[in-house]
Enzyme design. Sequence first.
Site, PDB file in Angstrom:
ATOM      1  N   ARG A  17       0.805  -1.225   0.000  1.00  0.00           N
ATOM      2  CA  ARG A  17       0.000   0.000   0.000  1.00  0.00           C
ATOM      3  C   ARG A  17       0.837   1.274   0.000  1.00  0.00           C
ATOM      4  NH1 ARG A  17      -4.057  -1.517   4.813  1.00  0.00           N
ATOM      5  NH2 ARG A  17      -2.273  -2.846   5.365  1.00  0.00           N
ATOM      6  N   GLN A  77      11.912 -14.023   6.765  1.00  0.00           N
ATOM      7  CA  GLN A  77      10.615 -14.686   6.652  1.00  0.00           C
ATOM      8  C   GLN A  77      10.314 -14.855   5.170  1.00  0.00           C
ATOM      9  OE1 GLN A  77       7.173 -12.481   7.916  1.00  0.00           O
ATOM     10  NE2 GLN A  77       5.885 -14.296   8.076  1.00  0.00           N
ATOM     11  N   ASP A 107       6.689  -0.783  11.722  1.00  0.00           N
ATOM     12  CA  ASP A 107       5.955   0.329  11.114  1.00  0.00           C
ATOM     13  C   ASP A 107       5.124   1.085  12.140  1.00  0.00           C
ATOM     14  OD1 ASP A 107       4.051  -1.591  11.600  1.00  0.00           O
ATOM     15  OD2 ASP A 107       3.197  -1.593   9.584  1.00  0.00           O
ATOM     16  N   ASN A 172      -6.866  -3.455  20.562  1.00  0.00           N
ATOM     17  CA  ASN A 172      -5.609  -4.179  20.435  1.00  0.00           C
ATOM     18  C   ASN A 172      -4.650  -3.435  19.517  1.00  0.00           C
ATOM     19  OD1 ASN A 172      -3.667  -6.263  20.406  1.00  0.00           O
ATOM     20  ND2 ASN A 172      -4.620  -7.169  18.586  1.00  0.00           N
ATOM     21  N   TYR A 351      28.775  33.575   0.704  1.00  0.00           N
ATOM     22  CA  TYR A 351      29.052  32.142   0.802  1.00  0.00           C
ATOM     23  C   TYR A 351      30.404  31.940   1.475  1.00  0.00           C
ATOM     24  CZ  TYR A 351      30.516  27.427  -0.317  1.00  0.00           C
ATOM     25  OH  TYR A 351      30.991  26.154  -0.218  1.00  0.00           O
ATOM     26  N   TYR A 372      36.481  25.637  -4.482  1.00  0.00           N
ATOM     27  CA  TYR A 372      36.482  24.437  -5.323  1.00  0.00           C
ATOM     28  C   TYR A 372      37.134  24.755  -6.662  1.00  0.00           C
ATOM     29  CZ  TYR A 372      34.521  20.281  -7.669  1.00  0.00           C
ATOM     30  OH  TYR A 372      34.348  19.107  -8.349  1.00  0.00           O
TER      31      TYR A 372
END
Length: 453
Positions: A17, A77, A107, A172, A351, A372
């Site tokens: 889902r 599993q 989850d 529950n 910057y 850079y």
Amino acid sequence: MERTCLAIILAAGDSTRMKSSKSKVLHPIANRPMIAHVVDAVAKSDISSVALVVGRDADEVAKAAQVGNVEIEAYLQKERLGTGHAVLAARQAIARGYDDIIVTYGDVPLQTEGPLKAARQGLAEGSDVVVIGFHTDRPTGYGRLLVKDGELIAIREERDATDAERAVKWCNSGLMAINGRKALDLLSRIGNANAKSEYYLTDLVEIARSIGGRVTAVDAPEIEMTGCNNRAELAVIERLWQERRRHEMMIAGVTMIAPETVFLSYDTAIGQDALIEPNVVFGPGATIDGGAIIHAFSHIEGAHVSTVAAVGPFARLRPGADLGAGSKVGNFCEVKNAKIGEGAKVNHLTYIGDAKVGAGTNVGAGTITCNYDGVNKHETLIGANTFIGSNSSLVAPVSIGDNAYIASGSVITADVPADALAFGRARQEVKPGRAAVLRERALAIKAEKKSKA
């Protein structure tokens, strides 16, 4: 003697889902995979051993679960035959004979240690099975917990419940604690004589009672038991997590003007008397010391802001940014892997990357550290009490000494010693009357293009 405990976390679902290319439990809440939130809650419950039942993306899920000081073993599993079958995928771990077994789900990322500890306490007091439930005003769709004389006598699914049982609001959650010494025997008794031919963990309630065992239930806050099945529910859980964490921070002394617009990461740390203005986003690894001010529309990740420092508005601090006490990084500035000294100011449109800026230094608007070269990053060192004029480009590697002065509009390519003044710009030339000539030329070209059209 402390009771030993194994937590079994079920995380093998196919996540159908979620409509996703990755396992549901890898989707983030507060910039952390939801499975990591679950492991964290388990670790805080004084549980050090985890059996992780995995299926889809098994290796990635196991890696994401590696948080804290918890020993994790993954069990695959291969078939999906119900929750009872999933728990028995960890048979090898169960067989080691722990005092307590906690079964939870990968989850359900809002769960905390409280209900898990309460369930373990129920086992210590003699219960063979303890179900974790929650009260809700919207019980439709949930199995109801039916209690008599302090014991849980059944979990009644809604389709099988009477009208009186449907009126029960204790539901529950799916989380459960089992007597570790009896767990394999109880689990092996679960059958699959049902419409789906699956093995349901909830059958343990009746199984344990049928052989004289005691079954009880403990309560958890409804919010903590919120599960995730699709993207809409993922967004709800994110909202609930953010609301809870913001509230905790404000109670601890953090001021948020519009808390609903502030977004935190799982590890965001903010000190007392810090002020967070609206529309601030914290990525992972952000630490804000007490008394700091984060102005509106700022983004902070992997950065440290010291006391009484100010950030923004509209500032971005990237990983490695470290702002000293009383310093300021102002509007439309970006700082990356750089230390800004105490009281230094980087006020606007600037910057600063791979750099160190000394205490008391002022960096003018539009300044850039050119760090850079297309292949490697290089460092810029700026001393204390130095003045960097507006619109300067500092081409790294370069060092500027204490108390130096960089003229506005300079391109600095060589080291500047302390107390020096540096110019790095072309000499200005003025051509009287030339503007009129250029304008006439431009108008002539425009007219010619128009005539041809």
